[in-house]
Design an enzyme around this catalytic site. Structure first.
Site: not given
Ligand code: PAF
Length: 279
Positions: A147, A27-28, A150, A144, A182-183, A32-33
């Site tokens: 990260d 959320g937030n 990740q 993205g 970024s949030s 970018g999202h």
């Molecule tokens: O990147 C994020 O926002 C979080 O790490 C994710 C992938 C939604 C997992 O909670």
């Protein structure tokens, strides 16, 4: 857009869908999202987004309670992007009992860089991502490059568990002055926000040095961290790594032109920012 919190209801709505494209978020939402949603739309249909602030990936001293929750504004943004379902489970929906089974990334990827400074973080991420994938059963999922670690960990997890989900990487969305969206940028004071692009500038300086044939990785990292520290930052790391596995490059790797990425995390005031740049 349908907003669904219950796993069974989500599955009923998505039954028979073979091309679902999924974007997990906490959320937030920012531009970018939304760029991830647009990329998802290019790779599948319907597009499903999730909003879930995942307690498992926050350390005891991190900002789980403070993490910005802006549900109504997020819903409006997702509606405009044509998202079909927003999966927004409560903690009770997703973790009805303590989540005792967890996915643990290998130490040499999960416990380096972000994993070293945020112990348990990637176990929390992979556990929730696997669970979200199990709920949504997407054909593709978008993450993205902001990260970077990740993205690599999720991609390797999908491969090792033979998940039927292809992981798509989205480029980092930046403000005009270069700051990666970024949030956490919302925590920056006005003065900090003005200083924040220095992190990306530093990554560019390192990348240019490498492109110009500077092979002393350690010296480049040391200088970049010292320069940021001199501007009032507290760098956790600025590190040149191999794109393939995020391990440090050997002299031979450098000489042979191995693909590299410079990754960084640094605190500006109380806000910890991360960024990276492929070389
Ligand atoms: O990147 C994020 O926002 C979080 O790490 C994710 C992938 C939604 C997992 O909670």
């Amino acid at each position: 857009m349908k907003i669904i919190s219950c796993i069974e209801e989500l599955r009923a709505h998505l039954q028979g869908q073979l091309r679902t494209a999924f974007v997990p978020t906490m959320g937030n939402l920012h531009e970018g999202h939304l760029s991830l949603m647009r990329l998802a739309r290019k790779h599948g249909d319907p597009v499903v987004a999730s909003i879930f602030v995942n307690r498992l990936q926050f350390g005891p001293n991190e900002d789980f309670d403070k993490y910005p929750r802006t549900f109504q504004a997020d819903v409006e943004k997702l509606e405009k992007e044509g998202v079909y379902i927003l999966f927004a489970p409560t903690e009770k929906d997703l973790y009805p009992e303590p989540q005792e089974y967890r996915v643990q990334p290998p130490d040499d990827l999960g416990n380096i860089l972000e994993g070293e400074f945020r112990p348990g973080f990637f176990t929390g991420v992979t556990t929730v991502v696997l669970k979200l994938f199990s709920c949504v059963q997407p054909r593709v999922a978008v993450f993205g490059k902001k990260d970077y670690q990740q993205l690599m960990i999720v991609r390797n997890m999908a491969k090792q568990f033979a998940l039927p989900t292809e992981i798509i990487a989205a480029e980092t969305w930046r403000a005009e002055d270069g700051l990666a969206l970024s949030s956490r940028n919302g925590y920056l004071s006005e003065a900090e926000r003005a200083e924040a692009p220095a992190l990306f500038r530093q990554l560019n300086i390192v990348a240019d040095e490498v492109r110009n044939g500077h092979l002393d990785v350690f010296e480049l990292e040391r200088k970049a961290m010292a320069d940021l520290a001199a501007r009032g930052w507290k760098p956790d790391y600025i590190s040149i790594r191999k794109q393939s596995n995020l391990q440090p490059p050997s002299a031979g790797d450098m000489a042979q032109g191995e693909k590299l990425v410079v990754v960084a995390a640094a605190k500006l005031g109380k806000t910890r920012l991360i960024d990276n740049l492929e070389i």
